[in-house]
Design an enzyme around this catalytic site. Sequence first.
Site, PDB file in Angstrom:
ATOM      1  N   ASN A 117      47.806  -2.519 -45.112  1.00  0.00           N
ATOM      2  CA  ASN A 117      48.598  -3.223 -44.098  1.00  0.00           C
ATOM      3  C   ASN A 117      49.971  -2.561 -44.076  1.00  0.00           C
ATOM      4  O   ASN A 117      50.565  -2.366 -45.129  1.00  0.00           O
ATOM      5  CB  ASN A 117      48.725  -4.706 -44.490  1.00  0.00           C
ATOM      6  CG  ASN A 117      49.605  -5.479 -43.538  1.00  0.00           C
ATOM      7  OD1 ASN A 117      49.773  -5.083 -42.387  1.00  0.00           O
ATOM      8  ND2 ASN A 117      50.154  -6.582 -44.002  1.00  0.00           N
ATOM      9  N   GLY A 118      50.458  -2.189 -42.891  1.00  0.00           N
ATOM     10  CA  GLY A 118      51.766  -1.549 -42.805  1.00  0.00           C
ATOM     11  C   GLY A 118      51.672  -0.247 -42.038  1.00  0.00           C
ATOM     12  O   GLY A 118      50.700  -0.012 -41.315  1.00  0.00           O
ATOM     13  N   LYS A 127      50.030 -12.794 -35.896  1.00  0.00           N
ATOM     14  CA  LYS A 127      50.949 -13.824 -36.365  1.00  0.00           C
ATOM     15  C   LYS A 127      52.243 -13.233 -36.906  1.00  0.00           C
ATOM     16  O   LYS A 127      53.326 -13.725 -36.640  1.00  0.00           O
ATOM     17  CB  LYS A 127      50.252 -14.651 -37.451  1.00  0.00           C
ATOM     18  CG  LYS A 127      51.078 -15.795 -38.003  1.00  0.00           C
ATOM     19  CD  LYS A 127      51.240 -16.882 -36.979  1.00  0.00           C
ATOM     20  CE  LYS A 127      52.101 -18.026 -37.464  1.00  0.00           C
ATOM     21  NZ  LYS A 127      52.582 -18.825 -36.316  1.00  0.00           N
ATOM     22  N   GLU A 134      52.096 -16.776 -23.830  1.00  0.00           N
ATOM     23  CA  GLU A 134      51.383 -16.081 -24.912  1.00  0.00           C
ATOM     24  C   GLU A 134      49.979 -16.618 -25.121  1.00  0.00           C
ATOM     25  O   GLU A 134      49.109 -15.873 -25.571  1.00  0.00           O
ATOM     26  CB  GLU A 134      52.185 -16.063 -26.217  1.00  0.00           C
ATOM     27  CG  GLU A 134      52.324 -17.364 -26.939  1.00  0.00           C
ATOM     28  CD  GLU A 134      53.143 -17.238 -28.221  1.00  0.00           C
ATOM     29  OE1 GLU A 134      53.029 -16.233 -28.924  1.00  0.00           O
ATOM     30  OE2 GLU A 134      53.893 -18.178 -28.522  1.00  0.00           O
ATOM     31  N   CYS A 188      48.224  -6.914 -40.394  1.00  0.00           N
ATOM     32  CA  CYS A 188      46.814  -6.993 -40.757  1.00  0.00           C
ATOM     33  C   CYS A 188      46.694  -7.924 -41.959  1.00  0.00           C
ATOM     34  O   CYS A 188      47.686  -8.271 -42.582  1.00  0.00           O
ATOM     35  CB  CYS A 188      46.298  -5.618 -41.140  1.00  0.00           C
ATOM     36  SG  CYS A 188      46.629  -4.382 -39.890  1.00  0.00           S
ATOM     37  N   ARG A 214      46.217 -13.001 -38.726  1.00  0.00           N
ATOM     38  CA  ARG A 214      47.153 -11.891 -38.903  1.00  0.00           C
ATOM     39  C   ARG A 214      46.765 -10.660 -38.079  1.00  0.00           C
ATOM     40  O   ARG A 214      47.551  -9.719 -37.945  1.00  0.00           O
ATOM     41  CB  ARG A 214      47.205 -11.481 -40.379  1.00  0.00           C
ATOM     42  CG  ARG A 214      47.725 -12.554 -41.298  1.00  0.00           C
ATOM     43  CD  ARG A 214      47.723 -12.056 -42.719  1.00  0.00           C
ATOM     44  NE  ARG A 214      48.693 -11.007 -42.892  1.00  0.00           N
ATOM     45  CZ  ARG A 214      49.948 -11.198 -43.293  1.00  0.00           C
ATOM     46  NH1 ARG A 214      50.376 -12.413 -43.560  1.00  0.00           N
ATOM     47  NH2 ARG A 214      50.768 -10.195 -43.423  1.00  0.00           N
ATOM     48  N   LYS A 226      55.664 -20.014 -24.886  1.00  0.00           N
ATOM     49  CA  LYS A 226      54.456 -20.685 -25.381  1.00  0.00           C
ATOM     50  C   LYS A 226      53.342 -20.573 -24.360  1.00  0.00           C
ATOM     51  O   LYS A 226      52.206 -20.239 -24.681  1.00  0.00           O
ATOM     52  CB  LYS A 226      54.813 -22.158 -25.634  1.00  0.00           C
ATOM     53  CG  LYS A 226      54.202 -22.835 -26.772  1.00  0.00           C
ATOM     54  CD  LYS A 226      54.724 -22.513 -28.147  1.00  0.00           C
ATOM     55  CE  LYS A 226      54.913 -21.076 -28.440  1.00  0.00           C
ATOM     56  NZ  LYS A 226      55.655 -20.718 -29.578  1.00  0.00           N
ATOM     57  N   HIS A 262      70.782 -16.617  -7.603  1.00  0.00           N
ATOM     58  CA  HIS A 262      71.405 -15.288  -7.569  1.00  0.00           C
ATOM     59  C   HIS A 262      70.357 -14.182  -7.476  1.00  0.00           C
ATOM     60  O   HIS A 262      70.606 -13.068  -7.917  1.00  0.00           O
ATOM     61  CB  HIS A 262      72.315 -15.100  -8.786  1.00  0.00           C
ATOM     62  CG  HIS A 262      73.462 -16.053  -8.797  1.00  0.00           C
ATOM     63  ND1 HIS A 262      74.536 -15.935  -7.947  1.00  0.00           N
ATOM     64  CD2 HIS A 262      73.668 -17.182  -9.510  1.00  0.00           C
ATOM     65  CE1 HIS A 262      75.376 -16.933  -8.156  1.00  0.00           C
ATOM     66  NE2 HIS A 262      74.872 -17.714  -9.093  1.00  0.00           N
ATOM     67  N   GLU A 322      61.601 -21.162 -24.769  1.00  0.00           N
ATOM     68  CA  GLU A 322      60.506 -21.338 -25.724  1.00  0.00           C
ATOM     69  C   GLU A 322      59.259 -21.907 -25.023  1.00  0.00           C
ATOM     70  O   GLU A 322      58.133 -21.473 -25.285  1.00  0.00           O
ATOM     71  CB  GLU A 322      60.979 -22.257 -26.872  1.00  0.00           C
ATOM     72  CG  GLU A 322      59.895 -22.735 -27.822  1.00  0.00           C
ATOM     73  CD  GLU A 322      59.156 -21.626 -28.559  1.00  0.00           C
ATOM     74  OE1 GLU A 322      59.526 -20.444 -28.431  1.00  0.00           O
ATOM     75  OE2 GLU A 322      58.162 -21.964 -29.239  1.00  0.00           O
ATOM     76  N   TRP A 330      45.057  -5.396 -36.969  1.00  0.00           N
ATOM     77  CA  TRP A 330      45.789  -5.429 -35.699  1.00  0.00           C
ATOM     78  C   TRP A 330      46.230  -3.995 -35.484  1.00  0.00           C
ATOM     79  O   TRP A 330      47.108  -3.493 -36.183  1.00  0.00           O
ATOM     80  CB  TRP A 330      46.984  -6.367 -35.805  1.00  0.00           C
ATOM     81  CG  TRP A 330      47.681  -6.631 -34.510  1.00  0.00           C
ATOM     82  CD1 TRP A 330      47.383  -7.593 -33.594  1.00  0.00           C
ATOM     83  CD2 TRP A 330      48.830  -5.936 -33.984  1.00  0.00           C
ATOM     84  NE1 TRP A 330      48.249  -7.533 -32.535  1.00  0.00           N
ATOM     85  CE2 TRP A 330      49.148  -6.537 -32.738  1.00  0.00           C
ATOM     86  CE3 TRP A 330      49.604  -4.868 -34.424  1.00  0.00           C
ATOM     87  CZ2 TRP A 330      50.210  -6.101 -31.959  1.00  0.00           C
ATOM     88  CZ3 TRP A 330      50.670  -4.436 -33.630  1.00  0.00           C
ATOM     89  CH2 TRP A 330      50.959  -5.061 -32.411  1.00  0.00           C
TER      90      TRP A 330
HETATM   91  O1  M6R Z   1      57.481 -14.970 -38.376  1.00  0.00           O
HETATM   92  P1  M6R Z   1      58.645 -14.929 -37.427  1.00  0.00           P
HETATM   93  O2  M6R Z   1      59.220 -16.284 -37.170  1.00  0.00           O
HETATM   94  O3  M6R Z   1      59.694 -13.943 -37.825  1.00  0.00           O
HETATM   95  O4  M6R Z   1      58.020 -14.419 -36.061  1.00  0.00           O
HETATM   96  C1  M6R Z   1      58.820 -14.153 -34.950  1.00  0.00           C
HETATM   97  C2  M6R Z   1      58.000 -13.993 -33.694  1.00  0.00           C
HETATM   98  O5  M6R Z   1      57.120 -12.911 -33.830  1.00  0.00           O
HETATM   99  C3  M6R Z   1      57.205 -15.255 -33.377  1.00  0.00           C
HETATM  100  O6  M6R Z   1      58.012 -16.364 -33.230  1.00  0.00           O
HETATM  101  C4  M6R Z   1      56.386 -15.049 -32.082  1.00  0.00           C
HETATM  102  O7  M6R Z   1      57.241 -14.949 -30.991  1.00  0.00           O
HETATM  103  C5  M6R Z   1      55.380 -16.177 -31.906  1.00  0.00           C
HETATM  104  N1  M6R Z   1      54.120 -15.650 -31.488  1.00  0.00           N
HETATM  105  C6  M6R Z   1      55.771 -17.175 -30.884  1.00  0.00           C
HETATM  106  O8  M6R Z   1      54.854 -18.203 -30.769  1.00  0.00           O
END
Ligand code: M6R
Length: 608
Positions: A101-102, A603, A488, A2, A27, A485, A504, A481, A75
């Site tokens: 937050n937490g 994020k 998500e 958050c 966030r 991308k 396989h 990756e 969040w």
């Molecule tokens: O802040 P971080 O690099 O530790 O975050 C890790 C993942 O949460 C982050 O890379 C996530 O997979 C992204 N949404 C990917 O785009």
Amino acid sequence: MCGIVGFTGKQEAAPLLLDGLKKLEYRGYDSAGVAVVGQNGIQMIKTSGMIQNLCEKTQNGSLLQGFAGIGHTRWATHGAPTDVNAHPHMSNDGKFAIVHNGIIENFALLREELKQKGFVFLSETDTEVIVHLLTLYYHGDFKEAMMKTVARLEGSYAIGAVCADCPDRIFAARQFSPLILGVGIGENYFASDVTALVSHTKNVIYLEDGELAELTPGDIYLYSSTGKPIHREPTRILWDMEAAEKGGYEHFMLKEIMEQPRALKATIEPRIQNNRVVLEELEIAEETLKSVNRILITACGSAYYAGQAGKYVLEALTHIPVTTELASELRYSNPIVDEHTLLIVLSQSGETADTISALKEVKARGAKVLAIVNVVGSTIAKLADSVIYTWAGPEIAVATTKGYTTQVSVLYLFAVYCAQILQTATPQELDQMIQQILLIPQMIQRAIDLNPQIPYLAKRYHHNQSLFFIGRNVDYAVAMEGSLKLKEISYLHSEAYAAGELKHGTIALIDKDRLVVALACQEQLFDKMMSNIKEVKARGAKVLGVVPEDMRQILAEADDVLFVPKLSPMFGVPAEIVPLQLFAYYVAKENGCSIDKPRNLAKSVTVE
Ligand code: M6R
């Protein structure tokens, strides 16, 4: 997870809080709220949905009067994203409001205790216990109530609080969750990260775990958990306002993709001097590096995929076995490590809960920890034995782009640095490698320039409901990756496979409705990839090839092509991912998705 903000000064707090929340919206963005303290006590407005809803509900802040206040963008963890569960939470007597937050791990016990004492709970959140504890411990001294309250909490928190009896005062406390104080002139702030502060001040104080901060318009007082005053000089932040804004781009994600040549240059160039990699910030002695017999990389999400990509180069250049493990798995795997293990932790935010736990677990068993992190002063940066920062600047879009490519480039630099020390490459080889690394920013720009067709390809393929990304060796790491991308931000089903694995089992899923994105950027594996492409074509799939610009043979088989520049065999990943980032972006745009703030995501994942 958050975002929280706080302000105290000589101007109306609500518009400033809303402005700060907009900067932190990445966030968390399922509900939001503000509470302002004025002469008539605390006024609070909160709502489900994005900050825009809150702006409308508060008439851009004009419905709340007072010069101090707190705000929150959420969040959801405990309780659905409803108006009632949104923060702030107010005490039953209306004297306190708090944002958090937490996660409060002992909230269930505290909730029972407080209920028995007569407190009435309105929400399903873990947070609400905090505001009732404040009431319980308040006997006219706000600071004392804060100290006694946080002493009862287990778990992680960044808390902001206001009290109706102290209309010019805000309190903040932290434990395992980021909180930064902004030092202004006649006004002071706090926020979960600097992006909410840079437009007001560049002088910040990083609150440490267990500390409490009391902010008035003219002063900031820091205290230890036992109430002892602490003095800490402010730090000057290097990020500017422009870095935290869209600068004419429709989305932060596109801006951040386009910023990559600059971000990579900033990350790489200062660390190459006289044709050698110089890591002045590295606090791990050469002798210690020489004693390492195992390298373990850990991270989550894209950072984990950056680790997968870096593994190939690290292993090739150090001749030390390298394994990459998901932090969420590593932490519970009872890892066999010792003082000869080097743990490399990758994280853009430096606050990812699983990564932090894995780091602590492995460090406790004697390993040395090197963190590769973007956010200065973040928890991971503090916990590690040494940090190498990725100078990507603030990354706002939830889907990481420049965060990932700068992480990979730091792994390259570190691998070459190790090769210099371990003498695992000849001086000529090292010279060549350094020249190739210096070319990465240009290669990324070329990867952008080579692919003006991507928006048209996105129109052609955005209806595909299921995609496969395939590749071999380091192309497989890039495929993972690229696939993440796409899924998500566009919400299309997508999977990455090692190309040789497809037959396989998974090939059963290939038919005329699938799009297969085939990465064939390794010259030595090109023919193998052509065979895999033929296999999926024979089953009716469409193929989008990804190849270096001089390997046009693929045009005989692929339906469409994304080009990358002719890559350095070892250091090609940052340029290779760029067309896939753009493809994901334009597909999501075609599908009308919320690109910078995809559904269900945040994020920085500060909970397990
Ligand atoms: O802040 P971080 O690099 O530790 O975050 C890790 C993942 O949460 C982050 O890379 C996530 O997979 C992204 N949404 C990917 O785009």
